[in-house]
Write a protein that holds these residues in place. Structure first.
Motif, PDB file in Angstrom:
ATOM      1  N   THR A  34      -7.140   2.114 -12.510  1.00  0.00           N
ATOM      2  CA  THR A  34      -6.608   1.471 -11.312  1.00  0.00           C
ATOM      3  C   THR A  34      -5.247   0.841 -11.589  1.00  0.00           C
ATOM      4  O   THR A  34      -5.029   0.233 -12.641  1.00  0.00           O
ATOM      5  N   VAL A  35      -4.351   0.985 -10.623  1.00  0.00           N
ATOM      6  CA  VAL A  35      -3.061   0.292 -10.663  1.00  0.00           C
ATOM      7  C   VAL A  35      -3.161  -0.926  -9.753  1.00  0.00           C
ATOM      8  O   VAL A  35      -3.473  -0.791  -8.565  1.00  0.00           O
ATOM      9  N   SER A  36      -2.903  -2.098 -10.316  1.00  0.00           N
ATOM     10  CA  SER A  36      -2.847  -3.322  -9.508  1.00  0.00           C
ATOM     11  C   SER A  36      -1.400  -3.564  -9.111  1.00  0.00           C
ATOM     12  O   SER A  36      -0.542  -3.785  -9.962  1.00  0.00           O
ATOM     13  N   VAL A  89       2.742   1.801   0.194  1.00  0.00           N
ATOM     14  CA  VAL A  89       1.746   1.810  -0.884  1.00  0.00           C
ATOM     15  C   VAL A  89       0.551   2.658  -0.461  1.00  0.00           C
ATOM     16  O   VAL A  89       0.050   3.480  -1.235  1.00  0.00           O
ATOM     17  N   VAL A  90       0.097   2.482   0.768  1.00  0.00           N
ATOM     18  CA  VAL A  90      -1.027   3.256   1.286  1.00  0.00           C
ATOM     19  C   VAL A  90      -0.735   4.760   1.224  1.00  0.00           C
ATOM     20  O   VAL A  90      -1.638   5.576   0.992  1.00  0.00           O
ATOM     21  N   ALA A  91       0.532   5.129   1.382  1.00  0.00           N
ATOM     22  CA  ALA A  91       0.920   6.543   1.405  1.00  0.00           C
ATOM     23  C   ALA A  91       1.062   7.163   0.012  1.00  0.00           C
ATOM     24  O   ALA A  91       1.416   8.346  -0.094  1.00  0.00           O
ATOM     25  N   GLN A  92       0.780   6.415  -1.042  1.00  0.00           N
ATOM     26  CA  GLN A  92       0.925   6.954  -2.396  1.00  0.00           C
ATOM     27  C   GLN A  92       0.019   8.158  -2.624  1.00  0.00           C
ATOM     28  O   GLN A  92      -1.136   8.192  -2.196  1.00  0.00           O
ATOM     29  N   THR A  93       0.548   9.146  -3.327  1.00  0.00           N
ATOM     30  CA  THR A  93      -0.249  10.327  -3.665  1.00  0.00           C
ATOM     31  C   THR A  93      -1.308  10.003  -4.711  1.00  0.00           C
ATOM     32  O   THR A  93      -2.285  10.749  -4.857  1.00  0.00           O
ATOM     33  N   TYR A  94      -1.126   8.924  -5.447  1.00  0.00           N
ATOM     34  CA  TYR A  94      -2.136   8.418  -6.378  1.00  0.00           C
ATOM     35  C   TYR A  94      -2.912   7.334  -5.649  1.00  0.00           C
ATOM     36  O   TYR A  94      -2.339   6.329  -5.218  1.00  0.00           O
ATOM     37  N   SER A 132      -6.937  -1.578   9.566  1.00  0.00           N
ATOM     38  CA  SER A 132      -7.009  -0.406   8.689  1.00  0.00           C
ATOM     39  C   SER A 132      -8.375  -0.255   8.028  1.00  0.00           C
ATOM     40  O   SER A 132      -8.806   0.854   7.720  1.00  0.00           O
ATOM     41  N   GLY A 133      -9.042  -1.395   7.773  1.00  0.00           N
ATOM     42  CA  GLY A 133     -10.325  -1.346   7.084  1.00  0.00           C
ATOM     43  C   GLY A 133     -10.196  -0.930   5.633  1.00  0.00           C
ATOM     44  O   GLY A 133     -11.191  -0.542   5.002  1.00  0.00           O
ATOM     45  N   ASP A 134      -8.995  -1.010   5.078  1.00  0.00           N
ATOM     46  CA  ASP A 134      -8.748  -0.571   3.703  1.00  0.00           C
ATOM     47  C   ASP A 134      -9.091  -1.702   2.733  1.00  0.00           C
ATOM     48  O   ASP A 134      -8.380  -2.702   2.632  1.00  0.00           O
ATOM     49  N   GLY A 135     -10.188  -1.543   2.013  1.00  0.00           N
ATOM     50  CA  GLY A 135     -10.649  -2.563   1.093  1.00  0.00           C
ATOM     51  C   GLY A 135      -9.798  -2.714  -0.148  1.00  0.00           C
ATOM     52  O   GLY A 135     -10.025  -3.638  -0.947  1.00  0.00           O
ATOM     53  N   ARG A 136      -8.819  -1.834  -0.316  1.00  0.00           N
ATOM     54  CA  ARG A 136      -7.932  -1.950  -1.485  1.00  0.00           C
ATOM     55  C   ARG A 136      -6.886  -3.046  -1.299  1.00  0.00           C
ATOM     56  O   ARG A 136      -6.205  -3.412  -2.259  1.00  0.00           O
TER      57      ARG A 136
END
Length: 253
Positions: A5-7, A26-31, A58-62
């Motif tokens: 994981t990248v923080s 950041v959300v659009a990262q290919t990784y 977004s509901g994005d838990g990251r």
């Protein structure tokens, strides 16, 4: 399973105008194995609410939001994010800068290729709307401590660290002006090498009233780093300062 994981640590101070676009890049990262720590630093605007609304929609838990009622400053905000981070890799990103979609993927591959602890990349200046100006800053293949004293081309939003190779506590930023440069020098002084990936992976937005636009203040900051943080002699400080000034001007013309 190995932690890959990248923080991504973002100090947020009065950034409501830009922060959603920064998050989306950041959300659009290919990784995709990343967490985004948004350290809201005693803002006087609606940044915190904008971030909470985005996260809920977004509901994005990251996305993780860390809030402080008092303004800590960028160094302490990043250090708080560092303490809360769970990823093996640490990336810093300023709240108004933008990443190309392949930024993390390309840097991780380069880091593994070089077996590096510390990598950085090239970047492009952008206007207040986040549109690239065409002025791209190219970076050397590697930098040691003595190189970095003369060349402050390592830009905060381009760096990536591997905490398996550099202990996490060594990545805490000194609480001084130009804390980012002070950290790079601190790490390199201990014998690590910074490896440069000469690709434009970041858009460096420069609002008209940004701190970096104040040239006299920039001169004071770099001089104080030489004399007070690195404790260089006057002749050594002057020597490095001449190279720094020449390269700083060259990057912007």
């Amino acid at each position: 399973m190995e932690n890959e994981t990248v923080s991504v640590i973002v100090p947020v101070y009065n950034a409501e105008k830009y922060i959603v676009e920064t998050i989306e890049h950041v959300v659009a990262q290919t990784y995709g194995d990343w967490e985004l720590l948004l350290v809201v630093d005693g803002c006087g605007d609606a940044s915190a609410q904008v971030i909470r609304d985005y996260r809920e929609t977004s509901g994005d838990g990251r996305l993780r939001v860390l809030e402080s009622r008092e303004n800590m400053g960028a160094a302490r905000a990043r250090n708080r994010g560092l303490r809360e981070a769970v990823g093996r890799y640490i990336a810093y990103l300023d709240a108004d800068d933008l990443w190309m979609p392949e930024k993390l993927e390309a840097q991780l591959a380069y880091m593994k290729e070089k077996q590096a602890a510390f990598v950085f990349s090239g970047y492009e200046f952008a206007d207040e709307q986040g549109t690239g100006t065409g002025k791209v800053v190219h970076v050397p293949a590697r930098m040691e401590y003595r190189d970095a004293l003369k060349n402050t081309t390592i830009f905060t939003s381009t760096v990536l660290f591997d905490t398996r190779r550099i202990p996490r506590e060594k990545l805490e930023m000194p609480v001084v002006k130009s804390e980012d440069t002070a950290l790079w020098w601190k790490v390199l002084r201990e014998g690590y090498t910074a490896w440069g990936l000469d690709r434009n992976l970041v858009l460096y937005r420069r609002p008209r009233q940004s701190l970096s636009s104040n040239k006299l203040e920039a001169v004071r900051r770099i001089w104080n780093l030489y004399r007070k943080e690195e404790k260089l002699s006057l002749p050594c400080s002057m020597y490095n300062f001449c190279f720094w000034a020449w390269r700083a001007v060259r990057r912007r013309i």
